[in-house]
Design an enzyme around this catalytic site. Structure first.
Site, PDB file in Angstrom:
ATOM      1  N   HIS A  82       0.880  -1.157   0.000  1.00 14.39           N
ATOM      2  CA  HIS A  82       0.000   0.000   0.000  1.00 14.39           C
ATOM      3  C   HIS A  82       0.926   1.217   0.000  1.00 14.39           C
ATOM      4  O   HIS A  82       2.047   1.163   0.525  1.00 14.39           O
ATOM      5  CB  HIS A  82      -0.912   0.009   1.230  1.00 14.39           C
ATOM      6  CG  HIS A  82      -2.157  -0.833   1.047  1.00 14.39           C
ATOM      7  ND1 HIS A  82      -2.809  -1.442   2.085  1.00 14.39           N
ATOM      8  CD2 HIS A  82      -2.853  -1.132  -0.083  1.00 14.39           C
ATOM      9  CE1 HIS A  82      -3.864  -2.102   1.619  1.00 14.39           C
ATOM     10  NE2 HIS A  82      -3.919  -1.939   0.307  1.00 14.39           N
ATOM     11  N   ASP A 106       1.227   4.022   1.554  1.00 17.04           N
ATOM     12  CA  ASP A 106       1.805   4.631   2.765  1.00 17.04           C
ATOM     13  C   ASP A 106       2.987   3.834   3.305  1.00 17.04           C
ATOM     14  O   ASP A 106       3.703   4.299   4.175  1.00 17.04           O
ATOM     15  CB  ASP A 106       0.737   4.857   3.846  1.00 17.04           C
ATOM     16  CG  ASP A 106      -0.070   3.609   4.195  1.00 17.04           C
ATOM     17  OD1 ASP A 106      -0.297   2.772   3.309  1.00 17.04           O
ATOM     18  OD2 ASP A 106      -0.482   3.487   5.363  1.00 17.04           O
TER      19      ASP A 106
HETATM   20 ZN   LIG Z   1      -0.788   1.382   6.263  1.00 21.46          ZN
END
Ligand SMILES: [Zn+2]
Length: 302
Positions: free
Chosen positions: A65, A67
């Protein structure tokens, strides 16, 4: 003195905030540096934290993901720009190879450093063994394949001066006994005790699962996501995350000595509530609700 410390580069989940960068963490372990989950802005956070590209020996990505991984592009290019003189090994879920490829080659640059790709698959594995540590990965439970990591120092033996003296063993004989296990009828266990190796685990995006428990077991330092507060446990489970209370209960049961909570949802204004809920869940060891640029020493040996 060998330095073992955990440097926090970013602590936000999903979106960065005014006070929290996207994820990014460095573990310094006896002159090696292991970078975990470089999100966007990691390169600049490294600068602010005094971490150089030369400090990096490994990069461990829990899952793809943004982030946790969008910073790979910048960090890898910086490693090459700075002509880091040693190879850097990257670990990440094998199922995300195409994401790693894209991030590694996101734009044009000159490759000067060997980046060794060692992806993880299945339930997990031992990824590396050095004299200083064993690096392990365990499968977690998240909407995309996610792995937690753990660094385990091998157990060693600590010599007991009083016991050595009682047996009249001194000087070069000590080394001989350590090497051969027995000297003049005196065995190593009679004059030494086991010195348990230190353990640090890094557990990001996951709901409660066996992998979390296994990684946390007996850790001196556990860095773990607590995206949500306990009142939002439904949301946490649905999205594959943990609450502060869940993370703290795991830590308490596992005998963790220092618990670091991170990866906070932007919906919560008061970080102190994560600490209150962790304590209410029965965790009594050292506790850090991480802020960007925190440095957390690995607890001293028992
Ligand atoms: Zn995360």
């Amino acid at each position: 003195m060998s330095v073992r410390e955990f440097v926090v580069l970013g602590t936000a989940s999903q979106v960065p905030t005014r006070h929290r960068n996207h994820n990014g963490y460095l573990l310094r372990w006896d002159g090696e540096g292991i970078l975990f989950d470089p999100g966007e802005g990691t390169q600049r956070q490294m600068l602010r934290a005094g971490v150089a590209a030369h400090d990096l020996n490994r990069i461990c990505v829990t899952h793809f993901h943004g982030d946790h991984s969008l910073g790979l592009a910048g960090v890898i290019q910086r490693i090459n720009l700075d002509r880091v003189p040693h190879p850097v090994t990257a670990h990440y879920p094998a199922s995300g190879q195409r994401f790693f490829d894209r991030l590694r080659y996101a734009t044009a640059y000159r490759e000067t450093v060997r980046i060794a790709e060692e992806p993880v698959s299945g339930e997990g594995a031992v990824l590396a063994e050095t004299p200083a540590y064993r690096l392990e990965a365990r499968l977690l439970s998240h909407p995309v394949e996610s792995y937690g990591y753990r660094i385990v120092e091998p157990d060693a033996r600590r010599m007991l001066p009083a016991a050595l003296a009682a047996h009249g063993i001194a000087g070069p004989d000590v080394g001989r006994l350590q090497k051969e296990g027995v000297l003049r009828g005196v065995t190593l266990p009679e004059v030494s005790e086991v010195r348990a190796g230190q353990r640090v685990a890094f557990v990001m995006d996951t709901r409660m699962c066996e992998g979390v428990t296994a990684l946390a077991e007996g850790c001196d330092l556990l860095v773990i996501e607590s995206t949500f507060l306990d009142e939002d446990v439904r949301l946490a489970t649905d999205h594959g995350h943990l609450t502060a209370g869940q993370a703290a209960r795991v830590a308490a049961r596992a005998g963790v000595r220092h618990l670091v909570l991170t990866h906070f949802s932007q919906r919560y204004a008061d970080p102190a509530e994560f600490e209150r809920q962790a304590r209410a869940a029965g965790y009594e060891g050292e506790l850090t609700v991480a802020r960007d640029l925190d440095r957390v020493p690995v607890p001293r040996r028992r």
